[in-house]
Design an enzyme around this catalytic site. Structure first.
Site, PDB file in Angstrom:
ATOM      1  N   HIS A  95      -0.080  47.490  48.583  1.00 34.35           N
ATOM      2  CA  HIS A  95       0.628  47.580  47.301  1.00 34.35           C
ATOM      3  C   HIS A  95       0.037  46.553  46.344  1.00 34.35           C
ATOM      4  O   HIS A  95       0.049  45.342  46.610  1.00 34.35           O
ATOM      5  CB  HIS A  95       2.129  47.335  47.501  1.00 34.35           C
ATOM      6  N   GLU A 104       7.327  41.856  55.464  1.00 30.74           N
ATOM      7  CA  GLU A 104       7.650  41.625  54.045  1.00 30.74           C
ATOM      8  C   GLU A 104       7.775  40.120  53.887  1.00 30.74           C
ATOM      9  O   GLU A 104       8.723  39.511  54.378  1.00 30.74           O
ATOM     10  CB  GLU A 104       8.980  42.288  53.669  1.00 30.74           C
TER      11      GLU A 104
HETATM   12  O1  0X9 Z   1       8.483  50.632  50.728  1.00 23.56           O
HETATM   13  C1  0X9 Z   1       7.522  50.127  51.333  1.00 23.56           C
HETATM   14  O2  0X9 Z   1       6.442  50.690  51.427  1.00 23.56           O
HETATM   15  C2  0X9 Z   1       7.694  48.756  52.004  1.00 23.56           C
HETATM   16  N1  0X9 Z   1       8.435  47.871  51.143  1.00 23.56           N
HETATM   17  S1  0X9 Z   1       7.779  47.345  49.720  1.00 23.56           S
HETATM   18  O3  0X9 Z   1       8.837  46.667  48.962  1.00 23.56           O
HETATM   19  N2  0X9 Z   1       6.679  46.249  50.037  1.00 23.56           N
HETATM   20  O4  0X9 Z   1       7.204  48.431  49.028  1.00 23.56           O
HETATM   21  C3  0X9 Z   1       8.397  48.937  53.328  1.00 23.56           C
HETATM   22  C4  0X9 Z   1       7.716  49.870  54.296  1.00 23.56           C
HETATM   23  C5  0X9 Z   1       8.372  49.941  55.628  1.00 23.56           C
HETATM   24  N3  0X9 Z   1       7.720  50.910  56.503  1.00 23.56           N
HETATM   25  C6  0X9 Z   1       8.025  52.221  56.518  1.00 23.56           C
HETATM   26  N4  0X9 Z   1       9.009  52.698  55.836  1.00 23.56           N
HETATM   27  N5  0X9 Z   1       7.282  53.008  57.274  1.00 23.56           N
HETATM   28 ZN    ZN Z   2       4.750  46.692  49.668  1.00 27.72          ZN
END
Ligand code: 0X9
Ligand code: ZN
Length: 434
Positions: A180, A394
């Protein structure tokens, strides 16, 4: 004609180039308390209605949605939230001033390949650092995993001191950051760990014994195009730089930008499903792409993860923010059969992190601790490639700076995550008698 052309040219030489940086003057980030159970869905719907950027989703009724709102939306959004019976408070009053406060300093250029661990760096500086390490360290090799949409290399650095004494491939630990774009602390901390492995700046006796037992694979920048865009175009960009996919539930240009982007952490191929925590809409922050692994960045990563799978024990997909150590599945609330093992090792890491700078990380399964979202890298590493200990990390913080963690936090973030990784490695050495 010639004179006119010359005049125009001269005129342009003296004029200041227009800044193309997207500004966030007057944009606010709200903390929204849902209060009622049904408001989880209602607030999500509000997000769709106004195309809002949700920085954080709460898991429980006493948690908050962190929602970025532009000045022209603020009155309507606040009214709608009031009608729902949700409470709101303003967390960030003026996003631009926080962006400015957390801006990287300009004093970061150093000799070729030397970068400071106290600063955020450009794509070029990161690559220079990797090349310099590979040139000077006999255990380090840089591999190009693929090419981003805009033509940047996605690079991996491997540290290996050879096979085990019986000639077998060592077990491996694979870590990546920067999937990201705006989560700058992730690449910075992967670089911190690369520096530890390559240069051992603290004369840490653990480094040699770790390398004796494990090979390390690190990808500091999974999404280089998005990252560069956050440095010069839009600090809050999350996705890659894919242009319109034309017919895909969106009209080109509607998002107010030519680059619509795919959320790379919704694009992996294990139970890919935009309807499950992602989006079919290109304008949304969680657009999952037109099909699984549609993007060169995810293809490169999937291939790299697959190729280490036979010997990799740990996979860490590093993000910010919220301080979580979470494990699959993201696509379903069902736990993997070995969830207890993942939970245990996650707690080992969280404990080591806590004992470094006192920061508490929440450990648990993706959907239990955070939210359901299919197409994540962690699900792919475990579900498709079979890497047992796959996590999403995170990092900090828990809500002061969010994605805009100042450079002064890099050192402590690096120290605590590295302590967590080392603790996991030590635990695995015991468990597997490595
Ligand atoms: O939403 C995401 O991709 C992640 N959080 S963020 O705030 N950094 O964007 C969490 C991803 C967790 N993993 C899965 N959902 N597979
Ligand atoms: Zn992220």
């Amino acid at each position: 004609m010639k004179t006119l052309l010359l005049a125009l040219l001269v005129g342009c030489v003296s004029c200041r180039p227009e800044s193309r940086e997207k500004r966030y003057d007057g944009h606010q980030v709200l903390k929204v308390f849902p209060n009622l159970l049904e408001n989880f869905k209602n607030i999500e719907a509000l997000g769709e209605k106004y195309n809002l950027d949700f920085w954080h989703h709460p898991k429980h009724q006493n948690g908050t949605f962190d929602i970025q709102v532009s000045p022209d939306q603020i009155t309507d959004v606040l009214n709608d939230l009031k009608l729902l019976g949700a409470d709101t408070s303003v967390w960030i009053q003026d996003l631009q001033s926080i962006i400015d406060e957390a801006k990287p300093s300009d004093r970061q250029e150093r000799a070729a390949g030397m970068i400071s661990m106290q600063h955020y760096h450009s794509y070029a500086q990161i690559n220079g650092f990797l090349s310099a390490i590979a040139a000077s360290n006999s255990h380090a090799t840089v591999y190009k995993l693929g090419t981003s949409l805009q033509g940047r290399s996605i690079n991996l650095i491997r540290f290996s001191t050879g096979t085990t004494s019986s000639g077998a491939h060592k077990r491996s630990i694979f870590m990546d950051g920067g999937i990201h774009a705006r989560e700058w602390i992730a690449p910075a901390v992967v670089l911190y760990m690369i520096d530890q492995l390559a240069n051992n700046p603290n004369n840490d006796p653990d480094i040699a014994s770790l390398l004796d037992k494990f090979d390390f694979y690190l990808v500091p920048l999974v999404n280089p195009d998005g990252y560069e865009y956050t440095r010069s175009g839009d600090r809050m960009w999350r996705k890659n730089m894919a242009s319109s996919y034309g017919t895909h539930h969106s009209i080109f240009g509607r998002c107010g930008s030519d680059e619509m982007g795919v959320d790379l952490n919704r694009n992996f191929g294990h139970h890919w499903n935009p309807g499950n925590g992602g989006s079919y809409d290109q304008c949304q922050e969680t657009y999952a792409g037109p099909h699984a692994l549609s993007e060169p960045e995810t293809q490169a990563m999937a291939h790299a993860i697959d190729s280490v799978a036979s010997h990799a024990l740990v996979y860490l997909n590093i993000h910010s923010y919220g301080q979580y150590m979470i494990y699959p599945w993201g696509y379903t609330a069902q736990l993997p059969p070995d969830a207890a093992d993942l939970d245990h090792l996650g707690r080992v890491a969280a404990n080591a992190i806590y004992h470094t700078h006192g920061h508490r990380y929440t450990v648990g399964e993706d959907t239990v601790v955070l939210y359901a979202a299919a197409g994540g890298a962690d699900d792919y590493a475990k579900g498709h490639s079979g890497i047992k200990y796959a996590y999403t990390v995170e990092m900090g913080d828990t809500g002061r700076y969010g994605f805009l963690l100042p450079e002064s936090y890099i050192q402590s973030s690096g120290e605590e995550i590295w302590a967590g990784v080392k603790a996991m490695a030590k635990e695995l050495i015991q468990k597997y008698s490595l």
